[in-house]
Motif scaffolding. Structure first.
Motif, short mmCIF file in Angstrom:
data_model
loop_
_atom_site.label_atom_id
_atom_site.label_comp_id
_atom_site.label_asym_id
_atom_site.label_seq_id
_atom_site.Cartn_x
_atom_site.Cartn_y
_atom_site.Cartn_z
N THR A 584 0.81 -1.22 0.00
CA THR A 584 0.00 0.00 0.00
C THR A 584 0.84 1.27 0.00
O THR A 584 0.35 2.33 -0.38
N ASN A 585 2.11 1.20 0.45
CA ASN A 585 2.92 2.42 0.52
C ASN A 585 4.19 2.35 -0.33
O ASN A 585 5.05 3.22 -0.24
N LEU A 586 4.32 1.31 -1.17
CA LEU A 586 5.53 1.17 -1.99
C LEU A 586 5.77 2.39 -2.86
O LEU A 586 6.91 2.89 -2.96
N PHE A 587 4.73 2.92 -3.51
CA PHE A 587 4.90 4.02 -4.47
C PHE A 587 4.56 5.39 -3.88
O PHE A 587 4.45 6.35 -4.62
N LYS A 588 4.38 5.48 -2.57
CA LYS A 588 4.10 6.78 -1.97
C LYS A 588 5.37 7.63 -1.92
O LYS A 588 6.46 7.12 -1.69
N THR A 589 5.19 8.94 -2.10
CA THR A 589 6.34 9.84 -2.05
C THR A 589 6.94 9.85 -0.66
O THR A 589 8.16 9.75 -0.49
N ASN A 590 6.11 9.99 0.37
CA ASN A 590 6.54 9.86 1.76
C ASN A 590 5.78 8.69 2.36
O ASN A 590 4.57 8.73 2.53
N ARG A 591 6.49 7.64 2.68
CA ARG A 591 5.86 6.40 3.09
C ARG A 591 5.37 6.42 4.54
O ARG A 591 4.59 5.56 4.92
N PHE A 592 5.81 7.36 5.34
CA PHE A 592 5.41 7.40 6.73
C PHE A 592 4.04 8.03 6.88
O PHE A 592 3.61 8.85 6.07
N ALA A 593 3.36 7.65 7.97
CA ALA A 593 2.00 8.15 8.19
C ALA A 593 1.98 9.63 8.51
O ALA A 593 1.01 10.32 8.20
N GLY A 594 3.03 10.15 9.15
CA GLY A 594 3.09 11.56 9.51
C GLY A 594 4.32 12.22 8.95
O GLY A 594 4.92 11.75 7.98
N LEU A 595 4.72 13.33 9.60
CA LEU A 595 5.85 14.10 9.12
C LEU A 595 7.00 14.15 10.12
O LEU A 595 7.98 14.87 9.88
N ASP A 596 6.90 13.45 11.26
CA ASP A 596 8.02 13.42 12.19
C ASP A 596 9.20 12.65 11.61
O ASP A 596 10.35 12.90 11.97
N LYS A 597 8.91 11.71 10.73
CA LYS A 597 9.97 11.03 9.98
C LYS A 597 9.71 11.25 8.50
O LYS A 597 8.56 11.21 8.05
N VAL A 598 10.78 11.46 7.75
CA VAL A 598 10.67 11.77 6.33
C VAL A 598 11.49 10.75 5.56
O VAL A 598 12.60 10.38 5.96
N ASP A 599 10.92 10.32 4.43
CA ASP A 599 11.58 9.34 3.57
C ASP A 599 12.49 10.10 2.61
O ASP A 599 12.06 10.59 1.57
N GLY A 600 13.77 10.21 2.96
CA GLY A 600 14.71 10.94 2.13
C GLY A 600 15.56 10.02 1.28
O GLY A 600 15.36 8.82 1.22
#
Length: 793
Positions: A584-600
């Motif tokens: 469900t989150n493979l192609f998401k730009t930011n895979r985390f549910a919130g913004l405290d962690k960022v997928d860089g």
């Protein structure tokens, strides 16, 4: 002489067979009869469309009539059909005369007996008076007695939807008061009342003798079969104004066998949805509280508000308990205030376990509209101790880990949304984790712009929160996630999406005690993360099996580029915990549910969709994908599925060839040895009458920072529609991970038709938490439509 001329003219008019007679002809013909009567008996049209020959109070002369419309004193006519209505005319009448006024009338034949003052209508007679309708084969109206007599397939339709059926009815001209023989009354919900005779007064009271009432319907296959249940009484009174039915000397009969007797019994009629009074009492046993008896009381304060009080007495413990709920609809919203109270031995929250104290809870909510854009609301959920809610079973939140209370306001306008919310939490689990949230303030704003001609659009998600924890630490954050999205479809069917994204956030922590820090930290941190991603899809389709099946294959590739972020231990992670890498989150730009962690960092995502779709509705789908990161960092926890450069393989399979079979399988395979790291299976097989469903979940723990360890459980349900009215269900849930064992299981055997619900329910719950022990709950309940129900727990 005048009479002969009029009769001759009428005979000549009857020779024109192809000409339809109009209402004006009948009215004029009836009026002509008055010209042949003594001068003091002036004509006046009644509801039946014929003459009322009583003298007019003012002796008002009759308007001149055309001689071509006169007729004989008795009028056999075929001109009126059931769909025709004669207009009603009014003239001044004596004070002691009662007129049969109505807004519509139709019949096939109408006659008048001048000397007796009786008007007779035959053949599909229909009379409409205000909001009542009388239908019969024959209707006569005695003007002197102001009495209507109907016979043959008589139906009287009341304003509330009740319909009275009989073969003989005598009723006043306003259709409100009368008597009937061999009555059958169909109420608005299709329940019925049958009586040997009945009396109706002022359109309000119906008094039926030797009557039977039941909402059960006759069996269509076997009409002689007795009803499932009915009430047989010497006398039944139906009060249409108070909307009540009262019985004298009444038996409750099951399949024509008397089982209960009451000298007096009453219940609301089907049109009454709410009424003040005692609800059905209940008794039984509830876990460690053992035996109890409960007698709820409902107070219908007004059409917009009510109050329910449920006193309960646990006689083994000699302990009382009161549960209350107040509900109200206002002009701007709705409100519900609930809660309970008892005085008992202290529970898990007591300062002294041997000390008696007050225990209770609050369970309330409200939602109110300020205007077309804004509304506000609240939820209040709190208990005196951590086990009270589950021990007394007072709400449906027994499975929740914590009780939440909040106060919020939110607005909706076009493509914008805003919400501000203040929340507090009460932990219900047995633990001493001081990192848990205690209170939170949150502000959210979302906006999506109107698409441009090219299809490009902006979207922004902004947020502000401030959280206090039980260990006196706190965290605050102001963040915005903004994207410029440009979708494009090529002439060859390529779907290309360019997403430029910026996540900017400012964090402040006070007394933060993170496992990645050597000591507590207090201070501010800022983070600015731009990224750009490009996604390409290419749906390809072809037909199979002579066009009966469509096959679709869609490869997907996404490339994302962003600065290398990793994990900043000085930023509290409040909204991005327990990440699980899946399909469900493979192609998401930011895979985390919130913004405290960022997928860089830079990564490449790839996979494909494949499916077969039949023209009859059946289909099968499959997805498989994987991701590759150029840089190996600590963005993801261990065992999350993407802690290394190359991720685990994720996918799903859906098979639903018909309504008989449905399969969903989602998985995550270890990239090295293809072992299973996560799986979720849902299976349903069988027709609707006999359906078996099963589910299995396995999730490997996602590292030491995760709230949950490895968990695995299986659950299943078997439902069976034994017959048209009988059904059964069996269900169970078993935990395969530590602590291993059954979670719960149970079953139900029930019967349900249009008037009766009966079920026996057994349930075993293995919950064990302080003063809550594993319990067995057995429920046997009877519910009779319009009467209520009773049962044991």
């Amino acid at each position: 002489m005048l009479k002969q001329k009029i009769t001759g003219m009428l005979d000549r008019r009857l020779l024109h067979k192809n000409r339809k007679r109009s209402y004006k002809t009948i009215i004029a013909a009836c009026t002509a009869l008055a010209a042949l009567s003594p001068i003091e008996s002036h004509a006046k049209l009644s509801i039946l469309g014929v003459l009322d020959t009583r003298p007019s109070f003012a002796q008002t002369p009759v308007a001149p009539i055309s001689p071509t419309t006169a007729t004989s004193p008795v009028i056999p006519t075929q001109a009126l059909t059931p769909t025709q209505h004669i207009p009603h005319q009014t003239q001044t009448v004596p004070e002691n005369a009662t007129d049969f006024n109505a807004s519509g009338f139709s019949a096939e034949e109408v006659g008048f007996h001048k000397e007796l003052g009786v008007i007779t209508a035959r053949g599909n007679v229909e009379i409409i008076h205000e909001d009542r309708v009388l239908i019969a084969d024959t209707v006569s109206y005695n003007q002197n007695k102001n009495l209507v007599t109907a016979s043959g397939n008589v139906q009287l339709i009341e304003p509330n939807g009740d319909v009275l059926f009989t073969e003989f009815l005598e009723i006043t001209s306003d259709l409100k008061s009368g008597i009937a023989q061999q009555l059958r009354m169909s109420l608005s919900d299709n329940s019925h009342l049958v009586a040997s005779k009945a009396k109706r007064t002022e359109g309000r009271f119906l008094i039926a003798k030797d009557a039977e009432y039941s909402p059960c319907q006759k069996c269509q296959d076997n009409p002689e079969r007795p009803l499932a249940w009915k009430l047989s009484a010497k006398e039944v009174t139906h009060d249409a104004e108070q909307k009540r039915m009262e019985y004298s000397d009444v038996f409750l009969e099951l399949y024509d066998i008397p089982v209960l007797y009451f000298p007096y019994f009453t219940h609301p009629d089907p049109t009454q949805r709410r009424e003040t009074g005692f609800l059905t009492p209940s008794f039984g046993s509830r876990g460690t509280l053992e035996g109890f008896v409960s007698a709820p009381f409902f107070w219908n304060i007004s059409p917009s508000k009510d109050l329910t009080l449920e006193p309960t007495y646990y006689y083994n413990l000699e302990q009382g308990h009161l549960n209350a709920e107040y509900r109200q609809h206002t002009q701007t919203g709705q409100l519900r205030l609930g809660g309970s109270l008892t005085y008992a031995d202290g529970g898990a929250g007591a300062t002294d376990s041997n000390k008696s104290e007050v225990r209770g809870h609050i369970d309330s909510e409200g939602l109110f509209h300020i205007n077309d854009t804004w509304r506000w609301g609240f939820e209040a959920n709190h208990a005196t101790d951590e086990t009270y809610v589950r021990r007394y079973g007072v709400t449906n939140r027994t499975e929740n880990a914590h009780l939440t209370s909040n106060l919020f306001t939110e607005g909706f306008r076009k493509r914008n949304y805003m919400k501000a919310q203040l929340s507090s939490y009460q932990e219900q689990r047995d633990g001493n984790d001081n990192d848990l949230q205690d209170g939170k303030f949150e502000y959210l704003f979302n906006h999506i712009s109107q698409p441009q001609k090219s299809g490009a659009y902006w979207k922004t998600n902004a947020s502000l929160y401030s959280i206090n924890s039980r260990n006196d630490s706190s965290a605050s954050r102001l963040a915005a996630d903004t994207s410029w999205v440009i979708p494009y479809t090529s002439p060859t069917g390529d779907l290309i999406t360019l997403d430029t994204n910026i996540i900017a956030s400012l964090h402040y922590a006070n007394n933060l005690n993170n496992s990645g820090l050597s000591e507590e930290y207090s201070g501010a941190q800022a983070r600015f993360t731009p990224s750009m991603s490009l996604e390409w899809r290419k749906p390809l389709s072809r037909t199979q099996m002579g066009g009966r099946v469509n096959e679709i294959f869609e490869p997907i590739i996404k490339l994302k580029a962003a600065p290398n972020i990793g994990e900043n231990h000085k930023i509290a992670n409040e909204d991005s915990q327990d990440f699980e890498f899946d399909d469900t989150n493979l192609f998401k730009t930011n895979r985390f549910a919130g913004l405290d962690k960022v997928d860089g960092g830079q990564r490449l995502d790839f996979g494909f969709n494949w499916g077969l779709f039949g023209e009859e509705g059946g289909y099968s789908q499959m997805f498989i994908g994987q991701s590759y990161r150029l840089r190996d960092d600590s963005t993801y926890d261990s065992n999350s599925g993407h802690q290394d450069n190359m991720s685990d393989i994720v996918g799903r399979v859906i098979v639903e060839p018909s309504n008989f079979l449905s399969v969903l399988y989602r998985y995550r395979l270890d990239k090295a040895n293809m072992s299973l790291n996560r799986s979720e299976t849902q299976l349903a097989i069988g027709p609707a009458s006999s359906r078996f469903s099963m589910g299995h979940l396995f999730v490997e723990g996602t590292g030491q920072s995760s709230e949950y360890a490895t968990r695995e459980e299986i659950h299943g349900t078997l439902s069976n529609q034994i017959s048209k009215n009988w059904y059964s269900t069996i269900d169970g849930r078993y935990r395969m991970s530590d602590p291993e064992g059954s979670v719960s299981y149970g079953g139900r055997l029930g019967y349900k038709d249009e008037c009766t619900t009966i079920y026996f329910d057994f349930r075993r719950n293995f919950s064990d938490d302080r003063d809550i022990d594993p319990t067995d709950v057995m429920t046997l309940r009877f519910e009779l439509k319009n009467l209520g129900g009773f049962g044991t727990l």
